[in-house]
Write a protein that holds these residues in place. Structure first.
Motif, PDB file in Angstrom:
ATOM      1  N   ILE A  60      45.920  39.171  40.985  1.00 29.89           N
ATOM      2  CA  ILE A  60      47.022  39.219  41.944  1.00 29.89           C
ATOM      3  C   ILE A  60      46.762  40.292  43.000  1.00 29.89           C
ATOM      4  O   ILE A  60      47.006  40.078  44.192  1.00 29.89           O
ATOM      5  CB  ILE A  60      48.362  39.458  41.213  1.00 29.89           C
ATOM      6  N   SER A  62      43.917  41.290  44.104  1.00 31.14           N
ATOM      7  CA  SER A  62      42.860  40.848  45.020  1.00 31.14           C
ATOM      8  C   SER A  62      43.355  39.809  46.015  1.00 31.14           C
ATOM      9  O   SER A  62      42.672  39.525  47.003  1.00 31.14           O
ATOM     10  CB  SER A  62      41.674  40.288  44.232  1.00 31.14           C
ATOM     11  N   GLN A  63      44.532  39.231  45.786  1.00 29.98           N
ATOM     12  CA  GLN A  63      45.080  38.217  46.690  1.00 29.98           C
ATOM     13  C   GLN A  63      45.936  38.808  47.813  1.00 29.98           C
ATOM     14  O   GLN A  63      46.465  38.061  48.631  1.00 29.98           O
ATOM     15  CB  GLN A  63      45.935  37.220  45.895  1.00 29.98           C
TER      16      GLN A  63
END
Length: 87
Positions: A60, A62-63
């Protein structure tokens, strides 16, 4: 210094603290359990569950759209409607 670099550094420190705390809890679960079977099961369950949660958290993290956050143009991010509760 970019926003992404700053928060990634903080996130790395947070992951290091979590790793140390997981080791502390796992040691005490294994060392001070009344039976070795329960100690092994509870320690492995704790490590597995924590590992899954940390991996989900990393995915999450990294998003995050850093370029949109830095430019201030968050209007392109789709909004999620609020849930309506009907009884």
């Amino acid at each position: 210094m970019s926003l992404q670099l700053l928060f990634t550094g903080f996130y790395g420190v947070l992951l290091l603290i979590i790793l140390v705390l997981v080791g502390f809890v796992a040691f005490h679960l294994f060392r001070y359990s009344l039976s070795r079977t329960h100690a092994l099961f509870s320690t492995l369950f704790f490590i597995f569950t924590t590992g899954v949660l940390v991996c989900i958290n990393m995915i999450i993290f990294s998003q995050i759209p850093w370029s949109k956050l830095e430019s201030g143009s968050m209007d392109t991010v789709p909004s999620v409607p609020a849930p309506s509760f009907r009884f």
